[in-house]
Design an enzyme around this catalytic site. Structure first.
Site, PDB file in Angstrom:
ATOM      1  N   LYS A  93      -8.378  -2.950  15.384  1.00 16.49           N
ATOM      2  CA  LYS A  93      -6.895  -3.719  15.811  1.00 16.49           C
ATOM      3  C   LYS A  93      -7.807  -4.681  17.118  1.00 16.49           C
ATOM      4  O   LYS A  93      -7.165  -5.688  17.325  1.00 16.49           O
ATOM      5  CB  LYS A  93      -5.978  -2.798  16.363  1.00 16.49           C
ATOM      6  N   THR A 116       0.985  -1.221   0.038  1.00 17.73           N
ATOM      7  CA  THR A 116      -0.024   0.242  -0.017  1.00 17.73           C
ATOM      8  C   THR A 116       0.861   1.129   0.230  1.00 17.73           C
ATOM      9  O   THR A 116       2.011   1.350   0.077  1.00 17.73           O
ATOM     10  CB  THR A 116      -0.897   0.064   1.350  1.00 17.73           C
ATOM     11  N   ALA A 161      -1.037  -4.128   8.259  1.00 17.55           N
ATOM     12  CA  ALA A 161      -2.262  -3.424   8.625  1.00 17.55           C
ATOM     13  C   ALA A 161      -2.497  -1.991   8.246  1.00 17.55           C
ATOM     14  O   ALA A 161      -1.370  -1.587   7.638  1.00 17.55           O
ATOM     15  CB  ALA A 161      -2.309  -3.150  10.265  1.00 17.55           C
ATOM     16  N   GLU A 217      -3.370   0.972  21.900  1.00 18.92           N
ATOM     17  CA  GLU A 217      -4.672   1.908  21.615  1.00 18.92           C
ATOM     18  C   GLU A 217      -6.043   1.070  21.890  1.00 18.92           C
ATOM     19  O   GLU A 217      -6.898   1.762  22.114  1.00 18.92           O
ATOM     20  CB  GLU A 217      -4.455   2.545  20.272  1.00 18.92           C
ATOM     21  N   TYR A 269      -9.339   3.111  13.861  1.00 15.08           N
ATOM     22  CA  TYR A 269      -7.897   2.347  13.902  1.00 15.08           C
ATOM     23  C   TYR A 269      -7.972   1.352  14.963  1.00 15.08           C
ATOM     24  O   TYR A 269      -7.917   0.092  14.933  1.00 15.08           O
ATOM     25  CB  TYR A 269      -6.820   3.076  13.813  1.00 15.08           C
ATOM     26  N   THR A 276      -1.615  -3.100  19.244  1.00 15.83           N
ATOM     27  CA  THR A 276      -1.006  -1.819  19.683  1.00 15.83           C
ATOM     28  C   THR A 276      -1.729  -1.600  21.047  1.00 15.83           C
ATOM     29  O   THR A 276      -2.783  -2.191  21.653  1.00 15.83           O
ATOM     30  CB  THR A 276      -1.927  -0.680  18.727  1.00 15.83           C
ATOM     31  N   VAL A 300       0.946  21.058  15.831  1.00 13.56           N
ATOM     32  CA  VAL A 300       0.782  20.238  17.272  1.00 13.56           C
ATOM     33  C   VAL A 300      -0.976  20.182  17.482  1.00 13.56           C
ATOM     34  O   VAL A 300      -1.390  21.341  17.399  1.00 13.56           O
ATOM     35  CB  VAL A 300       1.627  20.789  18.390  1.00 13.56           C
ATOM     36  N   ASP A 321      -1.743  -9.759  -0.917  1.00 10.93           N
ATOM     37  CA  ASP A 321      -2.771  -9.468   0.459  1.00 10.93           C
ATOM     38  C   ASP A 321      -2.983 -10.452   1.282  1.00 10.93           C
ATOM     39  O   ASP A 321      -3.018 -11.575   1.005  1.00 10.93           O
ATOM     40  CB  ASP A 321      -3.998  -9.057  -0.303  1.00 10.93           C
TER      41      ASP A 321
HETATM   42  P1  NAD Z   1       2.835   0.727   8.467  1.00 10.28           P
HETATM   43  O1  NAD Z   1       1.534   1.377   7.957  1.00 10.28           O
HETATM   44  O2  NAD Z   1       4.169   1.325   8.322  1.00 10.28           O
HETATM   45  O3  NAD Z   1       3.058  -0.693   7.421  1.00 10.28           O
HETATM   46  C1  NAD Z   1       1.999  -1.699   7.228  1.00 10.28           C
HETATM   47  C2  NAD Z   1       2.611  -2.589   6.080  1.00 10.28           C
HETATM   48  O4  NAD Z   1       1.266  -3.254   6.043  1.00 10.28           O
HETATM   49  C3  NAD Z   1       2.763  -1.777   4.835  1.00 10.28           C
HETATM   50  O5  NAD Z   1       4.058  -2.092   4.495  1.00 10.28           O
HETATM   51  C4  NAD Z   1       1.385  -2.175   3.989  1.00 10.28           C
HETATM   52  O6  NAD Z   1       1.679  -2.202   2.659  1.00 10.28           O
HETATM   53  C5  NAD Z   1       1.314  -3.498   4.543  1.00 10.28           C
HETATM   54  N1  NAD Z   1      -0.231  -3.781   4.186  1.00 10.28           N
HETATM   55  C6  NAD Z   1      -1.320  -3.170   4.433  1.00 10.28           C
HETATM   56  N2  NAD Z   1      -2.331  -3.856   4.103  1.00 10.28           N
HETATM   57  C7  NAD Z   1      -1.909  -5.038   3.866  1.00 10.28           C
HETATM   58  C8  NAD Z   1      -2.589  -6.183   3.421  1.00 10.28           C
HETATM   59  N3  NAD Z   1      -4.066  -6.286   3.067  1.00 10.28           N
HETATM   60  N4  NAD Z   1      -1.995  -7.394   3.094  1.00 10.28           N
HETATM   61  C9  NAD Z   1      -0.628  -7.366   3.153  1.00 10.28           C
HETATM   62  N5  NAD Z   1       0.048  -6.384   3.704  1.00 10.28           N
HETATM   63  C10 NAD Z   1      -0.583  -5.308   3.795  1.00 10.28           C
HETATM   64  O7  NAD Z   1       2.481   0.293   9.607  1.00 10.28           O
HETATM   65  P2  NAD Z   1       3.651   0.047  11.008  1.00 10.28           P
HETATM   66  O8  NAD Z   1       3.705   1.306  11.799  1.00 10.28           O
HETATM   67  O9  NAD Z   1       4.816  -0.688  10.651  1.00 10.28           O
HETATM   68  O10 NAD Z   1       2.870  -1.086  11.943  1.00 10.28           O
HETATM   69  C11 NAD Z   1       2.925  -2.511  11.802  1.00 10.28           C
HETATM   70  C12 NAD Z   1       2.002  -3.207  12.874  1.00 10.28           C
HETATM   71  O11 NAD Z   1       2.202  -2.827  14.044  1.00 10.28           O
HETATM   72  C13 NAD Z   1       0.576  -2.751  12.394  1.00 10.28           C
HETATM   73  O12 NAD Z   1      -0.250  -3.881  12.672  1.00 10.28           O
HETATM   74  C14 NAD Z   1       0.368  -1.840  13.874  1.00 10.28           C
HETATM   75  O13 NAD Z   1      -1.130  -1.921  14.209  1.00 10.28           O
HETATM   76  C15 NAD Z   1       1.221  -2.337  14.955  1.00 10.28           C
HETATM   77  N6  NAD Z   1       1.670  -1.355  15.712  1.00 10.28           N
HETATM   78  C16 NAD Z   1       2.056  -0.073  15.272  1.00 10.28           C
HETATM   79  C17 NAD Z   1       2.724   0.826  16.053  1.00 10.28           C
HETATM   80  C18 NAD Z   1       3.259   2.122  15.658  1.00 10.28           C
HETATM   81  O14 NAD Z   1       3.719   3.154  16.507  1.00 10.28           O
HETATM   82  N7  NAD Z   1       3.420   2.271  14.380  1.00 10.28           N
HETATM   83  C19 NAD Z   1       2.784   0.546  17.573  1.00 10.28           C
HETATM   84  C20 NAD Z   1       2.072  -0.699  17.969  1.00 10.28           C
HETATM   85  C21 NAD Z   1       1.576  -1.448  17.023  1.00 10.28           C
END
Ligand code: NAD
Length: 349
Positions: free
Chosen positions: A162, A35, A82, A135, A158, A133, A214, A58
């Site tokens: 999750k 994405t 995600a 959240e 979101y 997360t 901010v 996907d």
């Molecule tokens: P991100 O948005 O940077 O990356 C998400 C990745 O998932 C992307 O590479 C996207 O192409 C891929 N993707 C999206 N839909 C898809 C699908 N249907 N099939 C296959 N691939 C798909 O997100 P991130 O910040 O790296 O977060 C990764 C995970 O960690 C998520 O599940 C998020 O909820 C969780 N998380 C993130 C944070 C944070 O602070 N960023 C904190 C806690 C948990």
């Protein structure tokens, strides 16, 4: 050699996880839809590496996932894939339900069918680790921290999506016996984060001497964790976590948003001064708050520390300095990921 099927491994946390896992000698099958948030640029150092197999696809594509499981016979699945940006979920929640809920369900069903057919020893060792997360727990007042037993109370589309995926993971363990693990982590920051999130957005805007937005009064509190420490926690939970359990992951580094922005400003005053010696802080601009903006998140990661011996290796001050330095040294990466679909504009108002 251990083989992992990693979903979302071209995103921010997933790519950091994949780079370290391959460097440590694991074989990774990386399934990512690419994405707007997924970027193969982050993985260029793995070109030609026989232990990294990238597949664009996907998590909701059962035929593809089933084929990858049959072909590569992974020892574990780690689900990062995600839709991850709260502001985008306000503008368009459906994509979040589609990937985070329906997609995770498809991945779980494929994992269950694959796991059931494994020989006994391989089945006993198999793990499905779901990355989630903090959240999902909702918002805190001035005191207290989220533990693994805090009731779920998600407030944004979101976090609701999750939370739903976490419940499905729990149900697949209790109903089918699938050996699942769930991690609920606080806000991550570090190299290769898409510049729509607070820290890289502020760095990029500051480098352009643009106003630094901010939200609200800037006093919303998040608990910040360096991405490498989150990846290490996931590896540790995979290795030694109790099947069916959830683990909170946090940096013990609560900061208000305005403190985070000011820390970045101070680092850039040294490293990339504005013309005329003007301070970066003068670029700070308070803007309309995010609807339903959770006030405070704070994680109690005591279970992970006590039971599995994990703790963060970097303080916020060290991690944020490393992050600012990474963005200063990797501007071509930033320009390439800003491919025209996103121009650092405000979303989710
Ligand atoms: P991100 O948005 O940077 O990356 C998400 C990745 O998932 C992307 O590479 C996207 O192409 C891929 N993707 C999206 N839909 C898809 C699908 N249907 N099939 C296959 N691939 C798909 O997100 P991130 O910040 O790296 O977060 C990764 C995970 O960690 C998520 O599940 C998020 O909820 C969780 N998380 C993130 C944070 C944070 O602070 N960023 C904190 C806690 C948990």
């Amino acid at each position: 050699m251990q083989t992992l099927l990693v979903s979302g491994g071209a995103g921010f946390i997933g790519a950091n996880f994949v780079l370290k896992a391959v460097a440590d000698g694991l074989r990774v099958v990386n399934l990512d839809k690419l994405t707007y948030a997924g970027n193969l640029d982050t993985l260029t150092s793995l070109h030609g590496n026989a232990n990294h197999h990238f597949v664009q696809g996907d998590i909701g594509d059962r035929a593809l996932v089933g084929q990858l499981l049959a072909q590569f016979k992974p020892d574990a699945i780690v689900n990062f894939a995600a839709e991850s940006h709260v502001d985008r979920s306000i503008d368009g929640p459906a994509a979040f339900v589609h990937t985070n809920v329906v997609g995770t369900l498809a991945l779980l069903e494929c994992a269950r069918d694959y796991w059931k057919a494994l020989p006994e020893a391989a089945g006993a060792a198999f793990r499905f680790l779901h990355v989630s997360t903090d959240e999902v727990y909702g918002s805190l007042g001035a005191n207290g921290r989220f533990t693994e037993t805090t009731p779920y109370a998600p407030n944004s589309p979101y976090s609701a999506s999750k939370a739903a995926s976490d419940h499905l993971v729990r149900a697949f363990h209790h109903t089918y016996g699938l050996p699942t693990l769930t991690t609920n982590c606080s806000n991550n920051y570090g190299p290769c984060q898409f510049p729509e999130k607070l820290i890289p957005l502020v760095i990029q805007k500051a480098l352009a001497a643009s106003p630094l937005p901010v939200y609200g009064d800037g006093l919303n509190v998040r608990d910040w964790l360096f991405v490498g420490d989150h990846c290490a926690a996931i590896r540790r939970v995979l290795q030694a976590g109790t099947v069916g359990d959830t683990y909170n992951v946090g940096g013990n580094a609560e900061r208000t948003n305005i403190e985070v922005v000011k820390a970045i400003c101070a680092l850039l005053d040294d490293r990339h001064p504005l013309d005329g010696g003007r301070k970066h802080q003068t670029l700070i601009t308070f803007v309309k708050d995010r609807p339903g903006h959770d006030r405070r998140y704070a994680i109690d990661a005591g279970k992970l520390q006590r039971e599995l011996g994990w703790q963060p290796s970097l303080t916020f001050e060290t991690g944020i300095a490393q992050t600012v330095d990474w963005y200063l040294s990797n501007q071509p990466w930033v320009q390439r990921v800003l491919d025209g679909s996103y121009r650092m504009e405000r979303l989710g108002v």
